[in-house]
Scaffold this motif. Structure first.
Motif, mmCIF file in Angstrom:
data_model
loop_
_atom_site.group_PDB
_atom_site.id
_atom_site.type_symbol
_atom_site.label_atom_id
_atom_site.label_comp_id
_atom_site.label_asym_id
_atom_site.label_seq_id
_atom_site.Cartn_x
_atom_site.Cartn_y
_atom_site.Cartn_z
ATOM 1 N N MET A 1 45.134 17.801 -9.512
ATOM 2 C CA MET A 1 44.238 17.209 -8.496
ATOM 3 C C MET A 1 42.780 17.619 -8.739
ATOM 4 O O MET A 1 41.877 16.799 -8.723
ATOM 5 N N ILE A 2 42.634 18.963 -8.976
ATOM 6 C CA ILE A 2 41.279 19.466 -9.226
ATOM 7 C C ILE A 2 40.722 18.848 -10.507
ATOM 8 O O ILE A 2 39.553 18.479 -10.584
ATOM 9 N N ASP A 3 41.610 18.725 -11.516
ATOM 10 C CA ASP A 3 41.183 18.099 -12.783
ATOM 11 C C ASP A 3 40.722 16.667 -12.554
ATOM 12 O O ASP A 3 39.732 16.220 -13.132
ATOM 13 N N LEU A 4 41.455 15.983 -11.700
ATOM 14 C CA LEU A 4 41.117 14.590 -11.391
ATOM 15 C C LEU A 4 39.718 14.518 -10.757
ATOM 16 O O LEU A 4 38.887 13.695 -11.127
ATOM 17 N N LEU A 5 39.491 15.437 -9.809
ATOM 18 C CA LEU A 5 38.186 15.464 -9.127
ATOM 19 C C LEU A 5 37.075 15.878 -10.087
ATOM 20 O O LEU A 5 35.960 15.349 -10.056
ATOM 21 N N ARG A 6 37.407 16.849 -10.962
ATOM 22 C CA ARG A 6 36.402 17.374 -11.889
ATOM 23 C C ARG A 6 35.909 16.263 -12.823
ATOM 24 O O ARG A 6 34.723 16.204 -13.144
ATOM 25 N N ASN A 7 36.835 15.420 -13.228
ATOM 26 C CA ASN A 7 36.470 14.356 -14.176
ATOM 27 C C ASN A 7 36.351 12.994 -13.496
ATOM 28 O O ASN A 7 36.522 11.962 -14.137
ATOM 29 N N LEU A 8 36.085 13.022 -12.209
ATOM 30 C CA LEU A 8 36.038 11.759 -11.448
ATOM 31 C C LEU A 8 34.923 10.848 -11.969
ATOM 32 O O LEU A 8 33.768 11.259 -12.077
ATOM 33 N N ASP A 9 35.301 9.651 -12.303
ATOM 34 C CA ASP A 9 34.324 8.655 -12.754
ATOM 35 C C ASP A 9 33.468 8.258 -11.550
ATOM 36 O O ASP A 9 34.009 7.959 -10.482
ATOM 37 N N ARG A 10 32.146 8.251 -11.755
ATOM 38 C CA ARG A 10 31.282 7.980 -10.595
ATOM 39 C C ARG A 10 31.471 6.570 -10.040
ATOM 40 O O ARG A 10 31.080 6.294 -8.917
ATOM 41 N N ARG A 11 32.092 5.718 -10.802
ATOM 42 C CA ARG A 11 32.305 4.353 -10.298
ATOM 43 C C ARG A 11 33.286 4.330 -9.126
ATOM 44 O O ARG A 11 33.224 3.459 -8.268
ATOM 45 N N TRP A 12 34.193 5.325 -9.063
ATOM 46 C CA TRP A 12 35.090 5.429 -7.899
ATOM 47 C C TRP A 12 34.279 5.767 -6.647
ATOM 48 O O TRP A 12 34.571 5.285 -5.552
ATOM 49 N N ILE A 13 33.268 6.611 -6.848
ATOM 50 C CA ILE A 13 32.391 6.977 -5.714
ATOM 51 C C ILE A 13 31.619 5.740 -5.254
ATOM 52 O O ILE A 13 31.492 5.475 -4.049
ATOM 53 N N PHE A 14 31.153 4.968 -6.227
ATOM 54 C CA PHE A 14 30.411 3.739 -5.878
ATOM 55 C C PHE A 14 31.314 2.777 -5.094
ATOM 56 O O PHE A 14 30.891 2.174 -4.111
ATOM 57 N N LEU A 15 32.569 2.689 -5.517
ATOM 58 C CA LEU A 15 33.507 1.792 -4.834
ATOM 59 C C LEU A 15 33.751 2.272 -3.394
ATOM 60 O O LEU A 15 33.765 1.463 -2.449
ATOM 61 N N ALA A 16 33.901 3.597 -3.244
ATOM 62 C CA ALA A 16 34.130 4.150 -1.899
ATOM 63 C C ALA A 16 32.941 3.838 -0.996
ATOM 64 O O ALA A 16 33.108 3.469 0.189
ATOM 65 N N MET A 17 31.725 3.957 -1.545
ATOM 66 C CA MET A 17 30.524 3.673 -0.745
ATOM 67 C C MET A 17 30.476 2.183 -0.371
ATOM 68 O O MET A 17 30.141 1.826 0.759
ATOM 69 N N LEU A 18 30.835 1.350 -1.313
ATOM 70 C CA LEU A 18 30.849 -0.095 -1.037
ATOM 71 C C LEU A 18 31.790 -0.407 0.128
ATOM 72 O O LEU A 18 31.435 -1.150 1.052
ATOM 73 N N LEU A 19 32.968 0.213 0.113
ATOM 74 C CA LEU A 19 33.942 -0.047 1.191
ATOM 75 C C LEU A 19 33.451 0.541 2.520
ATOM 76 O O LEU A 19 33.574 -0.097 3.571
ATOM 77 N N ALA A 20 32.878 1.755 2.446
ATOM 78 C CA ALA A 20 32.408 2.414 3.679
ATOM 79 C C ALA A 20 31.329 1.592 4.366
ATOM 80 O O ALA A 20 31.196 1.618 5.596
ATOM 81 N N VAL A 21 30.538 0.875 3.587
ATOM 82 C CA VAL A 21 29.445 0.095 4.167
ATOM 83 C C VAL A 21 29.898 -1.320 4.553
ATOM 84 O O VAL A 21 29.556 -1.826 5.619
ATOM 85 N N SER A 22 30.701 -1.918 3.674
ATOM 86 C CA SER A 22 31.003 -3.340 3.909
ATOM 87 C C SER A 22 32.055 -3.568 4.992
ATOM 88 O O SER A 22 31.956 -4.545 5.745
ATOM 89 N N ILE A 23 33.053 -2.699 5.090
ATOM 90 C CA ILE A 23 34.115 -2.940 6.089
ATOM 91 C C ILE A 23 33.546 -2.960 7.523
ATOM 92 O O ILE A 23 33.811 -3.896 8.277
ATOM 93 N N PRO A 24 32.737 -1.962 7.930
ATOM 94 C CA PRO A 24 32.176 -2.036 9.306
ATOM 95 C C PRO A 24 31.291 -3.263 9.535
ATOM 96 O O PRO A 24 31.253 -3.784 10.646
ATOM 97 N N ILE A 25 30.606 -3.721 8.457
ATOM 98 C CA ILE A 25 29.769 -4.921 8.616
ATOM 99 C C ILE A 25 30.675 -6.125 8.899
ATOM 100 O O ILE A 25 30.439 -6.895 9.839
ATOM 101 N N LEU A 26 31.751 -6.242 8.103
ATOM 102 C CA LEU A 26 32.656 -7.385 8.285
ATOM 103 C C LEU A 26 33.411 -7.292 9.615
ATOM 104 O O LEU A 26 33.668 -8.304 10.264
#
Lengths: 231, 286, 404
Positions: free
Chosen positions: B1-26
């Motif tokens: 798990m820690i390894d997964l987080l350590r090497n987390l591709d920043r695009r997953w973070i971008f996707l999470a931000m996209l969902l966090a912003v767009s779902i409440p708008i919709l």
């Protein structure tokens, strides 16, 4: 001589005029005149900038350097925007006989269209990228490496919560008399007291730095910005 | 798990931000707001001014920060309309020229159509001047020198609203909605501070901490980004029940995505620190 | 006959009734009391173009009376001979002061103030007995303390410069970000990649841009010595011109004028985010080994620094925009905080006259600290001992005269 002393003389004289205009009311108008001169020079520099832009991209296209297609798009956009703006394409004034009397960005004009449907969405998209970069920086850089960093993180948590309904909801049980202990209350204190103190200290430092640099420029002590340090 | 987080591709973070912003708008989610002091100070001042007071509204931003600042502009202009204040619009941003025009259309001409506000009598758009802070400096002594005409290049002297206007000192309030330079600092340095004219500021969130040193003497109050707009809308709704409809309040609507985005950032900071302490712990064991 | 007379009388009655009614409505029930004690004097500290007026309110100007009898005041001005009478300003009820800023220097004026009532009823004017003339001041007395502080700070900068030139007190604390410049240029050379220098978003009239260009001069010289390539995209044409001169001079100073390529210093666009788009595109394509951000930055700071971080560049930033410092601190390897940007050129040049200016800045900081402490002490004393008026007076003088 021409390359270093003459520009410095212009800088020094203009600087002295600005200082005198600040203290001598009848000279206040000179300050405005100096500003107007800068505007004229900056407007002339637009032409220099435009010419440079053209030259750079034309070179790239003619040499078929990597990414020359982007240069072609840049030049095309530049020319189209310039032409529709200068010639007020699609502008309909109050009197249709004199369409040029209308505003260059009047609703329905070609420039308005470009602004509304190309420029505004593109620029808004670039700004919105910040949200993604803030998120990735939060994950990568905000670490509790030492006491100072831990304090910074704690303040960030409080402000992040205090600036949304989450903070209000989490501390809704706190009585009004102790509102300073709620997340919004603590946010107000962090921003109004700690942040203000830090900002003022930085502002004073910057103001003194600006004063010292200005003085060096006025006295000609530092001329590296003129490209003639050792002249 | 820690390894997964350590090497987390920043695009997953971008996707999470996209969902966090767009779902409440919709989902059109919204949360209640309570105005804070810095916002209430501005609201109460505008509310307390006698009808027909002169208010200069400087839209010192371009389309990049429009999403953050437009709700502030709408809420304040709405309040000025309700109080029938005289409004002078201007901008110091070349790409901000269409923005006052849009607010005039949507608020003064459409929402307040029944008030019959007349251009040149009740409001005017001075347009844009390129001279940056020099505009403010010169307006301190002579507004018409910087703006001899309105945006349509019609002489200012021909408009009744401009008859009794000489300098910034004739304004009862300067309200700048600002994103950077020229903006808040320049209005304080050359406008409110030397002339003693009241100044209120609507700013982007990133710029807001810089405004606090000027409160409350050099700056009456502050509307910080979407949150500031939402609080102003809440204050307006408290006083004027017609504005309680959430559909009219863009600031309150836009606070929902901000709510989830803030929670996501907190979560990311926590996860980042989990990785950091796990690494330190492993390093200590070795 | 009688019936004809009756019809005529009726018609007359019908015609006159509304006229009489209108007259009654238009006629004042009672006259509005005028404002009084109008006085005029020269406006202080100006070029002789303003006159201050002050008067006592009309006795009918009472906010509690509904509807209000006085709805405002009108100020009129004429030349001393009564010619060129103009209406200057409509003022709200309760106003007792007005400054006329449209005077011609040397002209003598007479003023009148009239209380305006509802239904366009005006009071008799309050008149000025004697004409008044605006006087020109040759020094703005309200700025005397500011002048003193400027003289002290500038005096300290010049004084310390002379002291340091004489060979005394040249110690300057190490600034990690500036020490790293050489390392960054060396790394770029080793990796065969360029250095990217961004001089910020503002023009040459901004002193932080000048400070940034000064740093560029030193970075370019190091890059020239190491044979590293330096790329300087600018968003102002004047900055491009200045940067070209600066970099060329640095290459000449490094003894490698032939390596200078002015195509590498180019104008991109004045538009903030288009400029950012160019730079992030450049970073992703060319992968510069070192990125320098020196000048004024706004929202783009984090976009640039995060993109630089993603390509593994060593990044050094410096800005006078306090709001952007947290982003640079989070995403860059080194950050020059506020005044360090202005100190950078002096630090890098090592010239005594420049290092002296840093000492002068420190003296200015000491003065600011002294004033802050004095203000805090006086404010504390005033709140603890409200009856002791000396502290309150001193605090008032400090805040409203010295620091105004």
């Amino acid at each position: 001589m021409l390359k270093s002393t003459f520009p410095w003389l212009i800088v020094a004289v203009t600087g002295c005029v600005m200082i005198a205009a600040f203290f001598v009311p009848p000279l206040a108008e000179w300050k405005n005149e100096a500003g107007a001169w800068f505007e004229i020079l900056a407007a002339m520099a637009f032409v220099v900038g435009g010419a440079n832009l053209f030259a750079q991209h034309l070179k790239k296209i003619s040499a078929r350097r990597a990414g020359w297609g982007y240069s072609a798009v840049t030049l095309f956009s530049f020319v189209v925007t310039l032409v529709v703006g200068l010639f007020k394409v699609g502008v309909i004034g109050e009197d249709p006989n004199y369409p040029w009397a209308g505003h260059y960005q009047a609703e329905g004009s070609a420039l308005w269209w470009l602004y509304q449907f190309a420029y505004q969405p593109l620029i808004g998209t670039m700004f919105a990228l910040l949200a993604f970069y803030v998120a990735s920086a939060a994950f990568r850089a905000f670490r509790a490496k030492n006491t100072e960093a831990t304090m910074l993180l704690t303040a960030a948590f409080i402000v992040l919560l205090g600036r949304t309904y989450a903070g209000t909801w989490l501390t809704s049980a706190v009585p009004d008399d102790y509102s300073a202990l709620t997340f919004p209350g603590m946010t107000a204190i962090i921003l109004g007291v700690f942040n203000t103190a830090g900002q003022r200290a930085i502002m004073i430092g910057i103001a003194l730095g600006v004063a010292a640099t200005s003085l060096k420029v006025l006295l000609g002590v530092d001329r590296s910005y003129l490209g003639s340090d050792g002249d | 798990m820690i390894d997964l987080l350590r090497n987390l591709d920043r695009r997953w973070i971008f996707l999470a931000m996209l969902l966090a912003v767009s779902i409440p708008i919709l989902a059109q989610q919204s949360f209640p707001e309570r105005p804070t002091k810095t916002v209430l100070d501005v609201f109460n001042y505008i509310e307390g001014l006698p009808e027909g007071s002169n208010i200069l509204l400087s839209f010192d931003f371009g389309p990049s920060s429009d999403g953050e600042l437009e709700p502030i502009a709408t809420a304040v202009v709405r309040h000025c309309c309700l109080k029938r204040h005289k409004m002078f619009f201007m901008t110091l941003y070349p790409d901000g020229v269409p923005l006052p025009e849009r607010t005039i259309k949507s608020v003064i001409e459409q929402e307040f159509e029944s008030y019959n506000f007349k251009y040149g009598e009740d409001y005017i758009n001075l347009g844009f001047n390129n001279a940056e802070e020099l505009v403010i400096i010169v307006m301190g002594t002579d507004i018409k020198k910087m703006f001899p005409t309105d945006i349509e290049k019609k002489p200012l002297d021909g408009f009744p609203i401009a008859e009794n206007i000489t300098s910034l000192e004739d304004m009862d309030l300067i309200f700048t909605i600002t994103t950077g330079y020229p903006g808040m600092k320049e209005w304080v340095q050359y406008g409110s501070s030397p002339l003693g004219v009241k100044l209120a500021v609507g700013s982007t969130a990133v710029q807001a901490p810089e405004a606090y040193p000027y409160l409350p003497d050099q700056m009456l109050g502050l509307l910080a980004a979407i949150k500031g707009a939402a609080e102003y809308e809440a204050a307006l709704a408290d006083k004027y029940p017609a504005f309680r409809d959430p559909a009219k309040n863009q600031g309150i609507k836009r606070m929902a995505p901000q709510f989830w985005a803030h929670l996501l950032i907190i979560g990311l900071i926590v996860l980042g620190n989990v990785v950091y302490f796990a690494d330190r712990f492993q390093g200590a064991r070795r | 006959m009688i019936s004809v007379m009756a019809v005529v009388l009726c018609l007359l009655t019908l015609c006159t009734r509304p006229i009489l009614a209108q007259d009654t409505a238009a006629a004042p029930t009672d006259a509005i009391a005028p404002p009084s004690k109008l006085i005029a004097k020269d406006h202080d500290n100006d070029a002789g173009t303003a006159i201050d007026l002050e008067w006592t309110l009309s006795p009918d100007d009472q906010p509690q009376r509904k509807p209000r009898v006085v709805v405002g005041y009108q100020v009129f001005r004429s030349l001393a001979d009564g010619m060129e009478r103009v209406s200057l300003e409509s003022l709200t009820p309760g106003t007792v002061k007005f400054t006329d800023r449209s005077c011609k220097y040397g002209a003598a004026y007479l003023y009148e103030v009239v209380a305006v009532g509802s239904g366009n009823r005006d009071s008799e004017p309050a008149r000025l007995a004697q004409p008044v003339r605006a006087v020109r001041q040759w020094f703005d007395a309200s700025r005397v303390w500011f002048g003193v502080i400027v003289l002290i700070v500038c005096g300290c900068v010049i004084g310390f410069t002379e002291i340091v030139k004489a060979g005394r007190g040249t110690h300057v604390r190490a600034i990690a970000g500036l020490k790293a410049i050489e390392e960054a240029a060396g790394r770029a050379t080793e990796m065969g990649r360029p250095c990217l220098f961004v001089p910020g978003l503002r023009d040459m009239n901004e002193i932080s841009t000048v400070a940034g260009i000064n740093v560029l001069s030193h970075v370019a010289r190091i890059a020239a010595e190491y044979d590293a390539t330096i790329e300087v995209p600018t968003c102002r044409s004047l900055v491009m011109t200045a940067a070209r001169e600066t970099v060329q001079a640095a290459y000449i100073a490094a003894g490698r004028p032939e390596a200078f390529n002015d195509d590498r210093i180019s104008y991109i666009t004045d538009e903030q985010f288009a400029y950012v788009a160019w730079m992030t595109g450049y970073m992703v394509r060319e992968k510069p080994a070192a990125c320098f951000y020196m000048g004024t930055f706004f929202a783009e700071s984090l976009i640039l620094a995060e993109t630089g971080n993603s390509i593994g560049a060593i990044q050094i930033a410096g800005t006078s925009q306090a709001a952007q410092l947290p982003f640079f601190v989070a995403a860059c390897d080194y950050t020059l905080i506020g005044e360090e940007l202005f100190a950078a050129s002096a630090y890098l040049s090592g010239e005594p006259q420049q290092l002296g200016s840093l000492k002068g800045q420190d003296a200015g900081k000491a003065l600011a600290a002294a004033l802050l402490i004095a203000g805090c002490l006086l404010a504390t004393e005033t709140s603890l001992l409200p009856k002791t008026t000396q502290f309150a007076q001193a605090l008032d003088y400090l805040t409203n005269s010295i620091l105004r």
